[in-house]
Every structure is written in structure tokens, then in C-alpha cells.
Enzyme design. Structure first.
Site, PDB file in Angstrom:
ATOM      1  N   ASP A   1      -2.326 -29.466 -14.747  1.00 48.98           N
ATOM      2  CA  ASP A   1      -1.217 -28.506 -13.979  1.00 48.98           C
ATOM      3  C   ASP A   1      -1.805 -27.278 -13.131  1.00 48.98           C
ATOM      4  O   ASP A   1      -2.905 -26.810 -13.700  1.00 48.98           O
ATOM      5  CB  ASP A   1      -0.093 -27.858 -14.807  1.00 48.98           C
ATOM      6  CG  ASP A   1       1.258 -27.563 -14.194  1.00 48.98           C
ATOM      7  OD1 ASP A   1       1.421 -27.833 -13.053  1.00 48.98           O
ATOM      8  OD2 ASP A   1       2.043 -26.781 -14.872  1.00 48.98           O
TER       9      ASP A   1
ATOM     10  N   ASN B   1       8.820 -35.795 -11.391  1.00 53.68           N
ATOM     11  CA  ASN B   1       8.138 -35.295 -10.293  1.00 53.68           C
ATOM     12  C   ASN B   1       8.801 -36.262  -9.108  1.00 53.68           C
ATOM     13  O   ASN B   1       8.529 -35.309  -7.986  1.00 53.68           O
ATOM     14  CB  ASN B   1       6.641 -35.429 -10.386  1.00 53.68           C
ATOM     15  CG  ASN B   1       5.689 -34.564 -11.239  1.00 53.68           C
ATOM     16  OD1 ASN B   1       4.842 -35.035 -11.810  1.00 53.68           O
ATOM     17  ND2 ASN B   1       6.201 -33.334 -11.482  1.00 53.68           N
TER      18      ASN B   1
HETATM   19  C1  IPE Z   1       3.817 -31.928 -15.342  1.00 53.29           C
HETATM   20  O1  IPE Z   1       3.553 -31.002 -14.528  1.00 53.29           O
HETATM   21  C2  IPE Z   1       3.226 -33.110 -14.825  1.00 53.29           C
HETATM   22  C3  IPE Z   1       2.136 -33.334 -14.637  1.00 53.29           C
HETATM   23  C4  IPE Z   1       1.109 -32.573 -14.438  1.00 53.29           C
HETATM   24  C5  IPE Z   1       2.060 -34.460 -13.917  1.00 53.29           C
HETATM   25  P1  IPE Z   1       4.771 -30.215 -13.793  1.00 53.29           P
HETATM   26  O2  IPE Z   1       4.177 -29.104 -12.859  1.00 53.29           O
HETATM   27  O3  IPE Z   1       5.449 -31.326 -13.093  1.00 53.29           O
HETATM   28  O4  IPE Z   1       5.626 -29.622 -15.126  1.00 53.29           O
HETATM   29  P2  IPE Z   1       6.917 -28.573 -15.029  1.00 53.29           P
HETATM   30  O5  IPE Z   1       7.792 -29.093 -14.023  1.00 53.29           O
HETATM   31  O6  IPE Z   1       6.327 -27.070 -14.705  1.00 53.29           O
HETATM   32  O7  IPE Z   1       7.415 -28.481 -16.436  1.00 53.29           O
HETATM   33  C1  IPE Z   2       0.222 -30.701 -11.020  1.00 55.82           C
HETATM   34  O1  IPE Z   2       0.145 -29.548 -10.229  1.00 55.82           O
HETATM   35  C2  IPE Z   2       0.068 -32.033 -10.510  1.00 55.82           C
HETATM   36  C3  IPE Z   2       1.531 -32.687 -10.357  1.00 55.82           C
HETATM   37  C4  IPE Z   2       2.476 -32.345 -11.188  1.00 55.82           C
HETATM   38  C5  IPE Z   2       1.498 -33.853  -9.377  1.00 55.82           C
HETATM   39  P1  IPE Z   2       1.270 -28.909  -9.568  1.00 55.82           P
HETATM   40  O2  IPE Z   2       1.830 -29.484  -8.348  1.00 55.82           O
HETATM   41  O3  IPE Z   2       2.506 -29.101 -10.760  1.00 55.82           O
HETATM   42  O4  IPE Z   2       1.087 -27.462  -9.424  1.00 55.82           O
HETATM   43  P2  IPE Z   2       1.672 -25.856  -9.851  1.00 55.82           P
HETATM   44  O5  IPE Z   2       2.363 -26.251 -11.039  1.00 55.82           O
HETATM   45  O6  IPE Z   2       2.888 -26.175  -8.521  1.00 55.82           O
HETATM   46  O7  IPE Z   2       0.860 -24.998  -9.519  1.00 55.82           O
HETATM   47 MG    MG Z   3       3.021 -27.669 -12.114  1.00 55.54          MG
END
Ligand code: IPE
Ligand code: IPE
Ligand code: MG
Length: 261
Positions: free
Chosen positions: A26, A74
Site C-alpha cells: 500500500d 478496488n
Molecule cells: C489494499 O489497499 C489492497 C491492495 C494493496 C491491493 P487499499 O489501498 O485498497 O486499502 P484501503 O482501501 O485503504 O483499506
Molecule cells: C496500493 O497503493 C496499490 C493498490 C491498491 C492497487 P494505493 O493505490 O492504495 O496507494 P495509496 O493508498 O492511495 O497511497
Molecule cells: Mg491504498
């Protein structure tokens, strides 16, 4: 299929190097934002750092590395970001499958990948077939994965395949129907990016995993950051419900903890 020790029915063996590491990668979006770049740039850098994580895990003797790449939630993101993530997945499958193979890494993808379309489904099938006999490490990518989806599909499978049991299923039977039945439960769960939640990742298998949360954003999570997580893991006392005294008698107290004392 060989069954692995269950953290609730057996007491799994505790080793200094985690056999299975599961990571919620993340923070890609925030990494890009800090640099005034589009979110896509963070995702691209995120894919690059995956290579480093894979290499570091193989070098340290980790047997299973599981990476959460796209959750079943997602899809709620803007359509252009979802489409960009799909493109990146395609590129990674096209470019990395051979390299993983050359390095003896077996690739598995878990999750409901059909909604990603035929191209991804075919590439995944091809990469899984190519690498199926590799032994240095199993890399699992969780894509359109949700812990609740996994539990539900396992229950449906059980009801369909064992109607005679009339719902009287055992923990082992359920574990064997989960999409990652080919791997032991994670010893170490890591989430980068500062949030402290599971976000519907491996709900069943994280029952007794050690949790490690770090503010480091995924694109910055290099081999040194991984080592810090492993060192933190080595200082934990994994009791699986027992007392510290019982662990001492059984000679299972963690070595790193003794050094620190
Ligand atoms: C969790 O990250 C899923 C992945 C890293 C694929 P998110 O960024 O989607 O999680 P939330 O929404 O902050 O819980
Ligand atoms: C994790 O990074 C990757 C996926 C969930 C695909 P994020 O896209 O959630 O990054 P933040 O949380 O917005 O920084
Ligand atoms: Mg995220």
C-alpha cells in the site's frame, strides 16, 4: 494435496526466517503525490519494487511470498485507474514470467480473475504452467482477491463436493478448499503505507500470523526495509494460545529474544 499445519489445530514449527510472508503493498498513490506525479507513476514504481522484494525473499530462504495487488473492493476506484492497473498487470505478466522462471520461482495468481478479461486470464494460465515445477519460491499475486470471496467459494465448493456431510465440515476441509491451499499460513503479514487494517486480505489464514505495519510507502519498501520486518518477526514470541513458561520448557523461546535479554 499435502496439508500444512494449521495454527489452530496444530502448533506450527517456528523458524527464524518466515516460511511465508504476505504483504499488502500500500502507498503507491501517496508516493506519487509526494512527488507531484500522477498515481500511475506510483503504481509503476510499485511493480519495480516487487522485483526487489522477490529477489530478497529468495535470497533469504523465504518459501512463499504473497502480494496483494488488487482487492475485490478496488473496482470502486476511478475507471481510468482500474484500467491502468490492468495494463500494468498485463505488462508485468508479459515481461516477468520468463525472468521468474529463470530464477526458479513458481508463480500463482489467486482471486476471481475472469472479470479482468481473456488476455489476463490467458497470460496467467501461461505463466502458471511455465513455472509450475519451480522450487526456489512460490510467488502468489492476489488479484481481484477478497478474503470473504475466498471463504464463500470454499464453502460453496464443500457443499457441492460433499453433500453427504450436510454442512458438518471440519477446519481442515475448509482450509483445503481455500484458493491458497497450496501454501502454509503466513508467518509474517506486512502492510506498508501506514494503515493498520487487513482490507479483506487473507482472513482465514492470518489467524496467528505476526503483524508488521510500517509507514514506509510500498515503492520505497526495499530489501533493507524487508530485513527490518524480518528482524521484528524474529523478536516475537509466537505462543499459539500457550503461556511463555510452556514455550521455555519446550525450548521454543525465540533466539533473538534471548539475545536481547
Ligand atoms: C489494499 O489497499 C489492497 C491492495 C494493496 C491491493 P487499499 O489501498 O485498497 O486499502 P484501503 O482501501 O485503504 O483499506
Ligand atoms: C496500493 O497503493 C496499490 C493498490 C491498491 C492497487 P494505493 O493505490 O492504495 O496507494 P495509496 O493508498 O492511495 O497511497
Ligand atoms: Mg491504498
Amino acid at each position: 494435496m499435502p496439508s500444512f499445519p494449521s495454527s489452530t489445530l496444530d502448533i506450527p514449527q517456528v523458524k527464524a526466517v518466515p516460511c511465508h510472508i504476505a504483504i499488502i503493498m500500500d502507498g503507491n498513490g501517496r508516493w506519487a503525490k509526494q512527488r507531484m506525479l500522477p498515481r500511475a507513476a506510483g503504481h509503476k514504481r510499485g511493480v519495480e519494487i516487487v522485483r526487489e522484494a522477490v529477489k530478497a525473499c529468495v535470497a533469504r530462504g523465504v518459501e512463499y511470498l504473497t502480494l496483494f495487488a488488487f482487492s475485490s473492493e478496488n473496482w470502486r476506484r476511478p475507471a481510468d485507474e482500474v484500467s491502468m492497473l490492468k495494463q500494468l498487470f498485463i505488462m508485468a505478466l508479459e515481461r516477468e514470467a520468463e525472468k521468474l522462471h529463470r530464477n526458479g520461482v513458481r508463480l500463482r495468481v489467486v482471486g476471481d480473475i475472469a472479470p479482468f478479461g481473456n488476455k489476463i486470464t490467458e497470460l496467467v494460465g501461461r505463466a502458471e504452467r511455465l513455472t509450475r515445477d519451480n522450487k526456489s519460491m512460490t510467488l502468489t499475486i492476489a488479484a481481484n482477491y477478497g478474503g470473504r470471496w475466498d471463504l464463500l467459494q470454499a464453502m460453496k465448493k464443500l457443499i457441492e463436493t460433499k453433500p453427504e456431510q450436510k454442512g458438518a465440515f471440519t477446519e481442515e476441509q475448509l482450509a483445503d478448499c481455500l484458493s491458497m491451499a497450496y501454501a502454509p499460513e503466513p508467518d509474517l503479514f506486512i502492510r506498508t503505507g501506514g494503515e493498520q487494517r487487513i482490507s479483506n486480505f487473507l482472513l482465514w489464514q492470518l489467524a496467528y500470523s505476526e503483524f508488521y505495519f510500517t509507514d514506509t510507502l510500498w515503492p520505497d519498501f526495499n530489501a533493507a526495509a524487508l530485513d527490518q520486518a524480518i528482524e521484528s518477526f524474529q523478536r516475537r514470541e509466537r505462543r499459539f494460545g500457550r503461556t511463555s513458561e510452556q514455550l521455555e520448557i519446550a525450548g521454543e523461546a525465540p533466539p533473538a529474544k534471548t539475545e536481547l535479554a
